[in-house]
Design an enzyme around this catalytic site. Sequence first.
Site, PDB file in Angstrom:
ATOM      1  N   CYS A  13       0.841  -1.200   0.000  1.00 36.58           N
ATOM      2  CA  CYS A  13       0.000   0.000   0.000  1.00 36.58           C
ATOM      3  C   CYS A  13       0.875   1.249   0.000  1.00 36.58           C
ATOM      4  O   CYS A  13       0.734   2.135   0.827  1.00 36.58           O
ATOM      5  CB  CYS A  13      -0.952  -0.032   1.201  1.00 36.58           C
ATOM      6  SG  CYS A  13      -2.374   1.055   0.969  1.00 36.58           S
ATOM      7  N   GLY A  17      -0.413   1.267  -4.436  1.00 34.37           N
ATOM      8  CA  GLY A  17      -1.446   0.610  -3.643  1.00 34.37           C
ATOM      9  C   GLY A  17      -2.488   1.586  -3.123  1.00 34.37           C
ATOM     10  O   GLY A  17      -3.698   1.316  -3.176  1.00 34.37           O
ATOM     11  N   THR A  18      -2.035   2.737  -2.639  1.00 36.52           N
ATOM     12  CA  THR A  18      -2.961   3.755  -2.132  1.00 36.52           C
ATOM     13  C   THR A  18      -3.926   4.193  -3.230  1.00 36.52           C
ATOM     14  O   THR A  18      -5.127   4.362  -3.008  1.00 36.52           O
ATOM     15  CB  THR A  18      -2.161   4.992  -1.640  1.00 36.52           C
ATOM     16  OG1 THR A  18      -1.215   4.543  -0.667  1.00 36.52           O
ATOM     17  CG2 THR A  18      -3.075   6.035  -1.037  1.00 36.52           C
ATOM     18  N   ARG A  47       3.682  -3.561   5.528  1.00 33.01           N
ATOM     19  CA  ARG A  47       4.805  -3.868   6.399  1.00 33.01           C
ATOM     20  C   ARG A  47       4.515  -3.371   7.822  1.00 33.01           C
ATOM     21  O   ARG A  47       4.777  -4.062   8.779  1.00 33.01           O
ATOM     22  CB  ARG A  47       6.064  -3.194   5.852  1.00 33.01           C
ATOM     23  CG  ARG A  47       7.341  -3.739   6.447  1.00 33.01           C
ATOM     24  CD  ARG A  47       8.535  -3.076   5.809  1.00 33.01           C
ATOM     25  NE  ARG A  47       8.608  -3.434   4.395  1.00 33.01           N
ATOM     26  CZ  ARG A  47       9.734  -3.756   3.772  1.00 33.01           C
ATOM     27  NH1 ARG A  47      10.877  -3.743   4.424  1.00 33.01           N
ATOM     28  NH2 ARG A  47       9.741  -4.069   2.502  1.00 33.01           N
ATOM     29  N   VAL A 132       4.820  -3.337 -17.293  1.00 34.28           N
ATOM     30  CA  VAL A 132       5.579  -2.687 -18.353  1.00 34.28           C
ATOM     31  C   VAL A 132       4.843  -1.435 -18.826  1.00 34.28           C
ATOM     32  O   VAL A 132       3.659  -1.494 -19.150  1.00 34.28           O
ATOM     33  CB  VAL A 132       5.790  -3.626 -19.567  1.00 34.28           C
ATOM     34  CG1 VAL A 132       6.621  -2.932 -20.636  1.00 34.28           C
ATOM     35  CG2 VAL A 132       6.452  -4.920 -19.128  1.00 34.28           C
ATOM     36  N   ILE A 136       0.143   2.449 -20.131  1.00 42.71           N
ATOM     37  CA  ILE A 136      -0.036   2.207 -21.558  1.00 42.71           C
ATOM     38  C   ILE A 136      -0.526   0.785 -21.791  1.00 42.71           C
ATOM     39  O   ILE A 136       0.139  -0.174 -21.398  1.00 42.71           O
ATOM     40  CB  ILE A 136       1.279   2.404 -22.337  1.00 42.71           C
ATOM     41  CG1 ILE A 136       1.926   3.743 -21.969  1.00 42.71           C
ATOM     42  CG2 ILE A 136       1.029   2.312 -23.831  1.00 42.71           C
ATOM     43  CD1 ILE A 136       3.299   3.938 -22.582  1.00 42.71           C
ATOM     44  N   LYS A 205      11.675  -5.465 -18.280  1.00 43.95           N
ATOM     45  CA  LYS A 205      10.555  -5.187 -19.170  1.00 43.95           C
ATOM     46  C   LYS A 205      10.800  -5.792 -20.557  1.00 43.95           C
ATOM     47  O   LYS A 205       9.880  -6.314 -21.191  1.00 43.95           O
ATOM     48  CB  LYS A 205      10.338  -3.673 -19.261  1.00 43.95           C
ATOM     49  CG  LYS A 205       9.819  -3.086 -17.948  1.00 43.95           C
ATOM     50  CD  LYS A 205       9.963  -1.577 -17.898  1.00 43.95           C
ATOM     51  CE  LYS A 205       9.367  -1.015 -16.599  1.00 43.95           C
ATOM     52  NZ  LYS A 205       9.695   0.422 -16.411  1.00 43.95           N
ATOM     53  N   GLY A 307       4.260   6.198 -12.077  1.00 39.09           N
ATOM     54  CA  GLY A 307       3.420   7.053 -11.249  1.00 39.09           C
ATOM     55  C   GLY A 307       2.271   6.263 -10.649  1.00 39.09           C
ATOM     56  O   GLY A 307       1.829   5.256 -11.209  1.00 39.09           O
TER      57      GLY A 307
END
Lengths: 433, 433
Positions: A13, A17-18, A47, A132, A136, A205, A307
């Site tokens: 998270c 995750g958030t 954690r 990857v 996109i 990737k 991001g």
Amino acid sequence: MAGTPVRVALLGCGTVGTEVVRLLTGQAADLAARVGAPVELVGVAVRRADRHRDVPAGLLTTDALGLVSRDDVDVVVEVVGGIEPTRQWLLAALRAGKSVVTANKALLAEAQGELFAAADASGADLYFEAAVAGAIPLLRPLRESLAGDRITRVMGIVNGTTNFILSAMEETGAGYQEALSEAARLGYAEADPTADVDGYDAAAKAAILASLAFHTRVTMGDVHREGISAVTPADVLAARALDRTIKLLAICERVVGEDGTESVSARVHPAMIPRSHPLAGVGGAFNAVFVEAEAAGQLMFYGQGAGGAPTASAVLGDLVAVARNRVAGGRGPRESAYADLAARPIAQASTRYHISLDVADRAGVLAAVAAVFAQHDVSIAAVRQEGRTQDASLVVVTHRAPDAALRSTVDKIAGLPFVNAVVSVMRVEGEDQ
Amino acid sequence: MAGTPVRVALLGCGTVGTEVVRLLTGQAADLAARVGAPVELVGVAVRRADRHRDVPAGLLTTDALGLVSRDDVDVVVEVVGGIEPTRQWLLAALRAGKSVVTANKALLAEAQGELFAAADASGADLYFEAAVAGAIPLLRPLRESLAGDRITRVMGIVNGTTNFILSAMEETGAGYQEALSEAARLGYAEADPTADVDGYDAAAKAAILASLAFHTRVTMGDVHREGISAVTPADVLAARALDRTIKLLAICERVVGEDGTESVSARVHPAMIPRSHPLAGVGGAFNAVFVEAEAAGQLMFYGQGAGGAPTASAVLGDLVAVARNRVAGGRGPRESAYADLAARPIAQASTRYHISLDVADRAGVLAAVAAVFAQHDVSIAAVRQEGRTQDASLVVVTHRAPDAALRSTVDKIAGLPFVNAVVSVMRVEGEDQ
């Protein structure tokens, strides 16, 4: 919305995750309508449970393995990263028939075979679009849209950190270390930037892209990897002089040998590309990937490669897909590795070199240099020599040749008596010659 | 390869169909490995059976309805086009539980609800990637990859013929008729170019894109449509003077009204876009589509939008998907139209105008023109006036305003006594203001 809920466990998270939690709860009604059943978050493994005030405390646990083993979990979403212990958690989930959505490129590039085997044995789904090029849609097109075509090449900018650093070097004339510091200061590079700048991230990737494109299991060890730390301002200037720019590229090619045998060349390295190439204009945190297929021709996919929100978008797309599959009683595509092509070592890869030399300005120099190329059976595409008082700058761009031959050529030239310095050696891509 | 064969009927054997047959037979082993069962062509419906020497005679039939009704057909691939009788054939196939792969944009833009209802009733799949933007994987990303995100805008160049004509007008200074003749001579325009140049083809694609992006059934009738036949060399010059270029765009937007009510604006019209916009560089037969989503941000998809092989690539990708679904016992995504948003009339769409006027060069002209904009509550973004002996050129670019207000403004200005001529009126897109 009718239908038994699809129950989701989230592992991790942090930034991504958030964002996944935010989208899952904020768009609950839309997701339920699109899936045909409610999608419920039933647990979040972290954690330290005291650091996540945005998540209802009742959902938090520090026992990831316990969470994925619960009977009331249908789908596991993993955004922790790393190989161990994540691998064990995902294997446990898949073995228990729970579908997995993961953004973990390092793990997939290492253990895709093991993960797919576990998914296959239990009939679970394994989706990983976010691994990857962030948001996109790239893996789904490779796995599904192009499944009736023959992909010949995948070439792209898949690491935002190195793209930022190379762009900065080009724009400001800064050296590598200076540009890296600036990237770190602005949050584009991690405190330990090794995974990005040494090409590990891009290589993972490339392994995933090559596996999907060529229906062959390609792992990290099969990918030739060079980072950007050796790129110098002289390289940048040399590129500019020829109207080219330097990008860190992940390249996956289907190579057909003279005897018809096919193999896969997967590699990550900096390369000069023409400024007119669509990848040349891809700046900053953006990623872009070119795909060439026999029937489809050239395709390009462009968007944000990293991001929290973009990565979460890709995760949620996969989550909707596996949830739909649960509701409809079907499955997504399995691993397709039937082609089982050999990995072609970099020495045999066919590439082009740009070589910039500082030589003594006297008769016979060009002839001697050209003779070394001829000895190694490397064909020269272009030469440019410019005198400067006593010395001269000599730039040679080759046609495609085996990488080993190019390396030997450069080594030999570096030892010639009238060659003062090898100023820059860089591969050239994006031009067919 | 183990597994019961998946048996395919092909409707139509023109440019695309011939390529489908070639790929199906030439890649049979690959397709079988990817699907998990052989994919067999069991029949091809054509108009005249004596014209298809490439297809085994035993497969040919002129009875399409009979072919789709055969018990030994699992999947129907349709590349005939047109609405009737194709609609009846596909409905018959879907009602009988046969999955359908189609490239028929006109039919989908008209009758998607009916087709999806038939697919749903029998549990069959309906896939149509080839209907929009040829080989570019675009519909699958919208339907699946972005299913966990909220798409706000889709904007693209989806018709190659008009793109060719507009590029030619720009490059050569030719008028519309001249450029159209050249396009026809080179095979880029049909003998009857109406569907392309009047925007019907792009409008059908806009309806399909808007339906998928906004989970709402959008049909041709909901799409505002303007073709390119009214684009003049004066428009092209006016665009160039502001470093813009003219493209025929398909635009689908989610509009949130002041009361929070959402609606969908779908429209096709020529527009000026800045030369720096990624769509500005898309030339000739290529298509490109921008997608904006809340979490994913900006995405772009680029590739060949038409042609036998690229379209066949998209058809084969869908065929592999529906065949995999048959083998795995599942289904692909159904129609997702739950959002059921209203279509926003063009009069209420928020657009920007570029208006070029030929006016008398005397005091008070600008003030009078500006007053008309103010009366209609249209905000001016930029003005440029250039004197020429007695007359002057006056260019006004507006901010976004309701289309109806912009139209009224232009009508009113055209009637002003000192306005000699309205030289060019064109919408402006690709700049956020």
